[in-house]
Write a protein that holds these residues in place. Structure first.
Motif, PDB file in Angstrom:
ATOM      1  N   ASP A  73     -60.172  29.709 -51.185  1.00  0.00           N
ATOM      2  CA  ASP A  73     -60.994  29.577 -52.383  1.00  0.00           C
ATOM      3  C   ASP A  73     -61.165  30.917 -53.092  1.00  0.00           C
ATOM      4  O   ASP A  73     -61.156  30.986 -54.327  1.00  0.00           O
ATOM      5  CB  ASP A  73     -62.351  28.965 -52.040  1.00  0.00           C
ATOM      6  N   LEU A  74     -61.297  32.000 -52.316  1.00  0.00           N
ATOM      7  CA  LEU A  74     -61.413  33.327 -52.920  1.00  0.00           C
ATOM      8  C   LEU A  74     -60.102  33.752 -53.571  1.00  0.00           C
ATOM      9  O   LEU A  74     -60.090  34.333 -54.660  1.00  0.00           O
ATOM     10  CB  LEU A  74     -61.808  34.353 -51.856  1.00  0.00           C
ATOM     11  N   LEU A  75     -59.001  33.445 -52.907  1.00  0.00           N
ATOM     12  CA  LEU A  75     -57.686  33.797 -53.435  1.00  0.00           C
ATOM     13  C   LEU A  75     -57.399  33.050 -54.735  1.00  0.00           C
ATOM     14  O   LEU A  75     -56.830  33.608 -55.684  1.00  0.00           O
ATOM     15  CB  LEU A  75     -56.626  33.471 -52.384  1.00  0.00           C
ATOM     16  N   GLU A  76     -57.819  31.786 -54.806  1.00  0.00           N
ATOM     17  CA  GLU A  76     -57.612  31.002 -56.022  1.00  0.00           C
ATOM     18  C   GLU A  76     -58.379  31.598 -57.196  1.00  0.00           C
ATOM     19  O   GLU A  76     -57.850  31.704 -58.313  1.00  0.00           O
ATOM     20  CB  GLU A  76     -58.045  29.563 -55.799  1.00  0.00           C
ATOM     21  N   ARG A  77     -59.625  31.996 -56.977  1.00  0.00           N
ATOM     22  CA  ARG A  77     -60.427  32.612 -58.042  1.00  0.00           C
ATOM     23  C   ARG A  77     -59.770  33.886 -58.550  1.00  0.00           C
ATOM     24  O   ARG A  77     -59.722  34.143 -59.758  1.00  0.00           O
ATOM     25  CB  ARG A  77     -61.835  32.931 -57.531  1.00  0.00           C
ATOM     26  N   TRP A  78     -59.242  34.678 -57.630  1.00  0.00           N
ATOM     27  CA  TRP A  78     -58.591  35.932 -58.000  1.00  0.00           C
ATOM     28  C   TRP A  78     -57.332  35.684 -58.825  1.00  0.00           C
ATOM     29  O   TRP A  78     -57.134  36.299 -59.882  1.00  0.00           O
ATOM     30  CB  TRP A  78     -58.272  36.711 -56.723  1.00  0.00           C
ATOM     31  N   VAL A  79     -56.491  34.772 -58.376  1.00  0.00           N
ATOM     32  CA  VAL A  79     -55.244  34.481 -59.090  1.00  0.00           C
ATOM     33  C   VAL A  79     -55.531  33.875 -60.461  1.00  0.00           C
ATOM     34  O   VAL A  79     -54.877  34.224 -61.462  1.00  0.00           O
ATOM     35  CB  VAL A  79     -54.349  33.550 -58.253  1.00  0.00           C
ATOM     36  N   ASN A  80     -56.513  32.980 -60.549  1.00  0.00           N
ATOM     37  CA  ASN A  80     -56.841  32.352 -61.829  1.00  0.00           C
ATOM     38  C   ASN A  80     -57.302  33.358 -62.871  1.00  0.00           C
ATOM     39  O   ASN A  80     -57.186  33.115 -64.078  1.00  0.00           O
ATOM     40  CB  ASN A  80     -57.929  31.294 -61.635  1.00  0.00           C
ATOM     41  N   ALA A 130     -52.139  42.331 -65.145  1.00  0.00           N
ATOM     42  CA  ALA A 130     -51.139  41.529 -65.849  1.00  0.00           C
ATOM     43  C   ALA A 130     -51.323  41.711 -67.342  1.00  0.00           C
ATOM     44  O   ALA A 130     -52.457  41.842 -67.830  1.00  0.00           O
ATOM     45  CB  ALA A 130     -51.264  40.054 -65.477  1.00  0.00           C
ATOM     46  N   SER A 131     -50.223  41.722 -68.084  1.00  0.00           N
ATOM     47  CA  SER A 131     -50.302  41.922 -69.526  1.00  0.00           C
ATOM     48  C   SER A 131     -49.163  41.198 -70.226  1.00  0.00           C
ATOM     49  O   SER A 131     -48.035  41.153 -69.717  1.00  0.00           O
ATOM     50  CB  SER A 131     -50.245  43.415 -69.865  1.00  0.00           C
ATOM     51  N   ASP A 132     -49.470  40.634 -71.404  1.00  0.00           N
ATOM     52  CA  ASP A 132     -48.432  40.011 -72.227  1.00  0.00           C
ATOM     53  C   ASP A 132     -48.175  40.823 -73.498  1.00  0.00           C
ATOM     54  O   ASP A 132     -47.714  40.296 -74.501  1.00  0.00           O
ATOM     55  CB  ASP A 132     -48.816  38.572 -72.588  1.00  0.00           C
ATOM     56  N   ALA A 133     -48.509  42.107 -73.470  1.00  0.00           N
ATOM     57  CA  ALA A 133     -48.317  43.075 -74.562  1.00  0.00           C
ATOM     58  C   ALA A 133     -49.427  43.014 -75.605  1.00  0.00           C
ATOM     59  O   ALA A 133     -49.647  43.998 -76.316  1.00  0.00           O
ATOM     60  CB  ALA A 133     -46.965  42.892 -75.253  1.00  0.00           C
ATOM     61  N   TYR A 134     -50.141  41.893 -75.712  1.00  0.00           N
ATOM     62  CA  TYR A 134     -51.267  41.793 -76.630  1.00  0.00           C
ATOM     63  C   TYR A 134     -52.599  41.761 -75.883  1.00  0.00           C
ATOM     64  O   TYR A 134     -53.629  42.151 -76.416  1.00  0.00           O
ATOM     65  CB  TYR A 134     -51.152  40.526 -77.474  1.00  0.00           C
ATOM     66  N   ARG A 135     -52.561  41.277 -74.644  1.00  0.00           N
ATOM     67  CA  ARG A 135     -53.753  41.197 -73.809  1.00  0.00           C
ATOM     68  C   ARG A 135     -53.446  41.818 -72.452  1.00  0.00           C
ATOM     69  O   ARG A 135     -52.287  41.874 -72.026  1.00  0.00           O
ATOM     70  CB  ARG A 135     -54.186  39.740 -73.592  1.00  0.00           C
ATOM     71  N   LEU A 136     -54.496  42.261 -71.789  1.00  0.00           N
ATOM     72  CA  LEU A 136     -54.353  42.779 -70.435  1.00  0.00           C
ATOM     73  C   LEU A 136     -55.506  42.256 -69.594  1.00  0.00           C
ATOM     74  O   LEU A 136     -56.649  42.207 -70.056  1.00  0.00           O
ATOM     75  CB  LEU A 136     -54.346  44.312 -70.438  1.00  0.00           C
ATOM     76  N   ALA A 137     -55.195  41.865 -68.374  1.00  0.00           N
ATOM     77  CA  ALA A 137     -56.213  41.424 -67.420  1.00  0.00           C
ATOM     78  C   ALA A 137     -56.128  42.286 -66.177  1.00  0.00           C
ATOM     79  O   ALA A 137     -55.034  42.565 -65.680  1.00  0.00           O
ATOM     80  CB  ALA A 137     -55.992  39.951 -67.047  1.00  0.00           C
ATOM     81  N   LYS A 138     -57.282  42.721 -65.694  1.00  0.00           N
ATOM     82  CA  LYS A 138     -57.343  43.454 -64.437  1.00  0.00           C
ATOM     83  C   LYS A 138     -58.390  42.786 -63.560  1.00  0.00           C
ATOM     84  O   LYS A 138     -59.552  42.646 -63.948  1.00  0.00           O
ATOM     85  CB  LYS A 138     -57.690  44.923 -64.657  1.00  0.00           C
ATOM     86  N   ALA A 139     -57.980  42.360 -62.360  1.00  0.00           N
ATOM     87  CA  ALA A 139     -58.859  41.631 -61.448  1.00  0.00           C
ATOM     88  C   ALA A 139     -58.886  42.319 -60.095  1.00  0.00           C
ATOM     89  O   ALA A 139     -57.845  42.724 -59.573  1.00  0.00           O
ATOM     90  CB  ALA A 139     -58.384  40.183 -61.292  1.00  0.00           C
TER      91      ALA A 139
END
Length: 257
Positions: free
Chosen positions: A13-20, A54-63
């Motif tokens: 459950d923790l891993l799923e939250r992180w990946v999402n 993770a980034s798509d060149a317009y957005r970036l996510a850091k978890a």
């Protein structure tokens, strides 16, 4: 699976939250092959945590996952994991949230593996060095705004119905309100007003791709969202309400109206 590299055990459950928190932001069609994946690594310098960018060149996510981790072996290495492997990991965790999952990877052998009872997935990782991303993160926050998440998300969705093919929306902050606008020249125009949690000291206007902004708002948790800027010409940092054991922020670059 090679018996080397980093090895960490995590609850499903923790891993799923992180990946999402970041998988929808992984690029799949960047011309730079080394940018089509999520950068994943572990850090034990100040308590064990599992990190991803993770980034798509317009957005970036850091978890960053800080809870429920058990280290079997930690090495100072990172891997670029393709989106298909992350999608499979998320599917597996959603189906078996109570199971323990062993994540293994090695920066030189270029593999990422997921092991649990009666299941094994091994993915080949992407070679190369991930594009530098730290320069995009605001080094200093000069002003911030707190907004209710549900009203903001619904207003952006409705105003987007009036946008042209570029999907751009205009956000005007003035005193205690946020003015959300979009239009298709000569055809249609939409505008909504959202109340702010606290008035801004100085009015300002920023423009963003509404579809990309909606994608960020959809994965946030809680009832409010915080937007922070170094200046309006730099990417905005967007965060939701804090989740136990998980620290996440998103960046979105501005665009022209």
């Amino acid at each position: 699976v090679p018996q080397e590299g980093t090895s960490i055990v995590v609850k499903g459950d923790l891993l799923e939250r992180w990946v999402n928190a970041f998988r929808d932001f992984v690029s799949t069609d960047d011309t730079r092959f080394y940018a089509n994946g999520a950068l994943i690594w572990a850090d034990a310098s100040n308590g064990l945590n599992l990190r991803a960018v993770a980034s798509d060149a317009y957005r970036l996510a850091k978890a960053q996952l800080n809870d429920g981790l058990m280290a079997e072996h930690i090495e100072d290495s990172s891997v670029l994991v393709p989106k298909k492997a992350l999608d499979e990991l998320r599917r597996l965790c959603a189906a078996n949230p109570d199971a323990d999952y062993r994540l293994r990877w090695h920066g030189e052998r270029l593999f990422f593996a997921v092991e649990t009872e009666n299941y094994l997935m091994v993915s080949k990782c992407i070679p190369g060095k991930y594009p530098p991303y730290t320069s995009a993160i605001p080094q200093k926050v000069n002003f911030s705004v707190s907004i209710g998440l549900p009203p903001l998300l619904e207003s952006v969705r409705r105003v987007l119905l009036f946008a042209d093919k570029n999907r751009i929306i205009k956000l005007g902050f003035d005193g205690p309100v946020l003015d959300v606008q979009s239009f298709t020249p000569g055809l249609k125009e939409g505008e909504e007003v959202v109340e702010l949690a606290a008035p801004v000291e100085q009015p300002f206007v920023v423009n963003y791709n509404g579809t990309l902004l909606t994608g960020i708002l959809n994965v946030l948790s809680g009832s409010s969202v915080k937007a922070s800027w170094e200046n309006v010409n730099r990417p905005v940092m967007i965060t939701g309400e804090a989740e136990k054991g998980l620290d996440v922020f998103y960046l979105l670059v501005p665009t022209r109206f």
